[in-house]
Design an enzyme around this catalytic site. Structure first.
Site, PDB file in Angstrom:
ATOM      1  N   GLY A  94      18.949   7.930  16.571  1.00  0.00           N
ATOM      2  CA  GLY A  94      18.051   7.258  15.608  1.00  0.00           C
ATOM      3  C   GLY A  94      16.788   8.090  15.478  1.00  0.00           C
ATOM      4  N   GLY A 145      14.236   7.565  13.363  1.00  0.00           N
ATOM      5  CA  GLY A 145      13.174   6.842  12.654  1.00  0.00           C
ATOM      6  C   GLY A 145      11.861   7.033  13.387  1.00  0.00           C
ATOM      7  CG  PHE A 146       8.245   5.269  11.973  1.00  0.00           C
ATOM      8  CD1 PHE A 146       7.357   6.284  11.645  1.00  0.00           C
ATOM      9  CD2 PHE A 146       8.694   4.441  10.968  1.00  0.00           C
ATOM     10  CE1 PHE A 146       6.925   6.468  10.345  1.00  0.00           C
ATOM     11  CE2 PHE A 146       8.267   4.611   9.660  1.00  0.00           C
ATOM     12  CZ  PHE A 146       7.382   5.620   9.350  1.00  0.00           C
ATOM     13  N   GLY A 193      12.444   6.814  17.298  1.00  0.00           N
ATOM     14  CA  GLY A 193      13.232   7.928  17.806  1.00  0.00           C
ATOM     15  C   GLY A 193      12.520   9.265  17.690  1.00  0.00           C
ATOM     16  CG  ASN A 251      19.201  -3.838  14.782  1.00  0.00           C
ATOM     17  OD1 ASN A 251      19.457  -3.256  13.726  1.00  0.00           O
ATOM     18  ND2 ASN A 251      17.971  -4.008  15.214  1.00  0.00           N
ATOM     19  CG  ASN A 264      13.472  -5.274  19.385  1.00  0.00           C
ATOM     20  OD1 ASN A 264      13.554  -5.613  20.561  1.00  0.00           O
ATOM     21  ND2 ASN A 264      12.371  -4.754  18.863  1.00  0.00           N
ATOM     22  NE  ARG A 309       2.692  -3.762  21.951  1.00  0.00           N
ATOM     23  CZ  ARG A 309       3.858  -3.877  21.326  1.00  0.00           C
ATOM     24  NH1 ARG A 309       4.739  -4.781  21.710  1.00  0.00           N
ATOM     25  NH2 ARG A 309       4.145  -3.088  20.305  1.00  0.00           N
ATOM     26  CG  HIS A 321      10.792  -6.862  24.092  1.00  0.00           C
ATOM     27  ND1 HIS A 321       9.487  -6.626  24.418  1.00  0.00           N
ATOM     28  CD2 HIS A 321      11.009  -6.175  22.946  1.00  0.00           C
ATOM     29  CE1 HIS A 321       8.948  -5.836  23.503  1.00  0.00           C
ATOM     30  NE2 HIS A 321       9.846  -5.547  22.593  1.00  0.00           N
TER      31      HIS A 321
HETATM   32  N1  LIG Z   1      12.071  -2.313  22.764  1.00  0.00           N
HETATM   33  C1  LIG Z   1      10.904  -2.214  22.210  1.00  0.00           C
HETATM   34  O1  LIG Z   1       9.896  -2.373  22.875  1.00  0.00           O
HETATM   35  C2  LIG Z   1      10.773  -1.863  20.760  1.00  0.00           C
HETATM   36  C3  LIG Z   1       9.521  -1.571  20.206  1.00  0.00           C
HETATM   37  C4  LIG Z   1       9.457  -1.183  18.857  1.00  0.00           C
HETATM   38  C5  LIG Z   1      10.625  -1.120  18.089  1.00  0.00           C
HETATM   39  N2  LIG Z   1      11.817  -1.434  18.662  1.00  0.00           N
HETATM   40  C6  LIG Z   1      13.074  -1.380  17.915  1.00  0.00           C
HETATM   41  O2  LIG Z   1      13.498  -0.019  17.811  1.00  0.00           O
HETATM   42  C7  LIG Z   1      14.381   0.116  16.676  1.00  0.00           C
HETATM   43  C8  LIG Z   1      13.964   1.335  15.850  1.00  0.00           C
HETATM   44  O3  LIG Z   1      12.677   1.152  15.309  1.00  0.00           O
HETATM   45  P1  LIG Z   1      12.044   2.228  14.318  1.00  0.00           P
HETATM   46  O4  LIG Z   1      10.632   1.828  14.098  1.00  0.00           O
HETATM   47  O5  LIG Z   1      12.363   3.599  14.774  1.00  0.00           O
HETATM   48  O6  LIG Z   1      12.905   1.926  12.974  1.00  0.00           O
HETATM   49  P2  LIG Z   1      13.203   2.988  11.779  1.00  0.00           P
HETATM   50  O7  LIG Z   1      13.722   2.190  10.641  1.00  0.00           O
HETATM   51  O8  LIG Z   1      12.014   3.854  11.566  1.00  0.00           O
HETATM   52  O9  LIG Z   1      14.347   3.915  12.386  1.00  0.00           O
HETATM   53  C9  LIG Z   1      15.631   3.473  12.673  1.00  0.00           C
HETATM   54  C10 LIG Z   1      16.569   4.638  12.429  1.00  0.00           C
HETATM   55  O10 LIG Z   1      17.885   4.286  12.899  1.00  0.00           O
HETATM   56  C11 LIG Z   1      18.784   4.980  12.037  1.00  0.00           C
HETATM   57  N3  LIG Z   1      20.147   4.434  12.185  1.00  0.00           N
HETATM   58  C12 LIG Z   1      20.671   3.304  11.647  1.00  0.00           C
HETATM   59  N4  LIG Z   1      21.963   3.186  11.996  1.00  0.00           N
HETATM   60  C13 LIG Z   1      22.268   4.253  12.765  1.00  0.00           C
HETATM   61  C14 LIG Z   1      23.451   4.702  13.433  1.00  0.00           C
HETATM   62  N5  LIG Z   1      24.595   4.017  13.363  1.00  0.00           N
HETATM   63  N6  LIG Z   1      23.395   5.860  14.130  1.00  0.00           N
HETATM   64  C15 LIG Z   1      22.249   6.589  14.205  1.00  0.00           C
HETATM   65  N7  LIG Z   1      21.106   6.210  13.601  1.00  0.00           N
HETATM   66  C16 LIG Z   1      21.115   5.068  12.887  1.00  0.00           C
HETATM   67  C17 LIG Z   1      18.196   4.771  10.662  1.00  0.00           C
HETATM   68  O11 LIG Z   1      18.742   5.675   9.716  1.00  0.00           O
HETATM   69  C18 LIG Z   1      16.712   5.012  10.948  1.00  0.00           C
HETATM   70  O12 LIG Z   1      16.345   6.384  10.741  1.00  0.00           O
HETATM   71  C19 LIG Z   1      14.290  -1.219  15.927  1.00  0.00           C
HETATM   72  O13 LIG Z   1      15.405  -2.036  16.232  1.00  0.00           O
HETATM   73  C20 LIG Z   1      13.015  -1.849  16.477  1.00  0.00           C
HETATM   74  O14 LIG Z   1      13.025  -3.257  16.392  1.00  0.00           O
HETATM   75  C21 LIG Z   1      11.899  -1.799  19.976  1.00  0.00           C
END
Ligand SMILES: NC(=O)c1ccc[n+]([C@@H]2O[C@H](COP(=O)([O-])OP(=O)(O)OC[C@H]3O[C@@H](n4cnc5c(N)ncnc54)[C@H](O)[C@@H]3O)[C@@H](O)[C@H]2O)c1
Length: 316
Positions: free
Chosen positions: A9, A11-12, A14, A102, A127, A158, A182
């Site tokens: 992943g 995204g932000f 990853g 998810n 999540n 936090r 969480h």
């Molecule tokens: N555990 C924590 O403390 C915590 C904190 C913040 C965010 N999160 C969770 O982390 C996750 C990611 O958040 P984000 O801000 O990076 O979201 P984001 O939308 O910026 O990035 C998610 C990425 O996952 C990719 N993706 C989707 N399906 C996929 C697959 N099958 N294989 C590979 N990549 C795939 C998407 O293309 C996207 O680039 C979310 O579920 C968010 O709720 C968890």
């Protein structure tokens, strides 16, 4: 041989995790993957071009993967895999609103991880966290100690930040702890909170501590409401990257993480936020801390809340 860590992943969450891991300069390779064609390769190229400025030798490799499993050869033999794939929250959403969509993503990713990186320690961040961690273990069939989730490090950080701000003291003088889920049944542990070794309860009135506890419990939603388009990633990625580093270095550091609980605190058979010793095998052991009666009751309540939902994920 140098260590290999994969972040699934891009995204932000990853991409910032990959950046932190690369900048530690302790890994030989950081692999970043996503299903969006070209995105992981582009980010990897960009990160590699920062190496001479930031002074790290770690190589970042980007790989586009398909839901059919194509491209997953890139993660082969990873020592650690951080799963960030999945949708983040939008304002007004709870983490549980992400469950169905998810679960599908995390199950698919976890199955490929089991195939291509069968010896990896898996760190889940997608999540709803406690449920996705349980699902990743079911889908990989890895030993439970080798699948852990990131939440407690973030929630604790936090809480620490809010206490430091309130008292106007350096963040380094504050120690706090957050256990449980969480989500709504998060258990901030004020009895374990100190400032320069002094109990927090000597420094702040009970109602102020309760206010900070509530703000901690809603810490993710507060950021989501401001960003409007996604959720937090700087503090979350710092937490996941530290966990990965502890695994790579087999450091034995005790961290609040989502780990399999098997009898500790009288609780069994559930993934829950607890303190654990983190090393090359993942969660080496759960570390039990002294809790007040009401904190222990909160932990039990969290365990029961997530137990029911974790049983459901097996069918997702
Ligand atoms: N555990 C924590 O403390 C915590 C904190 C913040 C965010 N999160 C969770 O982390 C996750 C990611 O958040 P984000 O801000 O990076 O979201 P984001 O939308 O910026 O990035 C998610 C990425 O996952 C990719 N993706 C989707 N399906 C996929 C697959 N099958 N294989 C590979 N990549 C795939 C998407 O293309 C996207 O680039 C979310 O579920 C968010 O709720 C968890």
């Amino acid at each position: 041989m140098g260590k290999k860590v994969t972040v699934v992943g891009a995204g932000f969450y990853g991409s910032t995790t990959a950046q932190r891991l690369a900048e530690y300069d302790v890994f030989e390779t950081v692999v970043l993957t996503d299903i969006i064609e070209g995105k992981p390769e582009g980010l990897a190229l960009d990160l590699n071009q920062s190496r001479s400025i930031e002074g790290f030798e770690t190589k970042v490799v980007g790989a586009t993967t398909g839901v059919d499993g194509s491209g997953y050869e890139a993660i082969a033999g990873s020592d650690i895999v951080v799963i960030t794939a999945g949708l983040p929250r939008k304002p007004g959403m709870s983490r549980m609103d992400l469950l169905g969509v998810n679960a599908k993503i995390v199950r698919g990713v976890a199955e490929q991880v089991a195939k291509h990186a069968p010896n990896a320690v898996v760190i889940v961040v997608s999540n709803p966290l406690d449920e996705m961690t349980a699902l990743a273990q079911i889908a990989t069939q890895f030993p439970k100690n080798r699948v852990i989730g990131q939440a407690g490090m973030l929630d604790t950080a936090r809480f620490t930040h809010f206490v430091a701000e309130e008292l106007n003291v350096p963040v380094g003088s504050v120690k706090t702890l957050t256990l449980g889920s969480h989500g709504d049944t998060m258990v901030p542990v004020p009895s374990r909170c100190t400032v320069d070794g002094k109990p927090l309860s000597d420094l702040l009135p009970a109602d102020k501590i309760e206010e900070l506890v509530t703000r901690t419990r809603n810490g993710g939603a507060e950021v989501v409401a401001l960003l409007k388009t996604g959720s937090a990633y700087y503090a979350p990625s710092a937490a996941a990257a530290r966990m990965a580093k502890a695994v790579a270095e087999d450091s034995g550091e005790v961290m609040p993480v989502c780990a399999w609980v098997d009898g500790e605190y009288g609780i069994s058979g559930v993934y829950l936020g607890v303190e654990a010793e983190i090393g090359a095998t993942g969660a080496r052991r759960v570390v039990i801390t002294d809790l007040t009666e009401s904190e222990l009751a909160g932990l039990n309540e969290a365990a029961e809340a997530v137990r029911a939902k974790q049983a459901d994920v097996a069918g997702l």
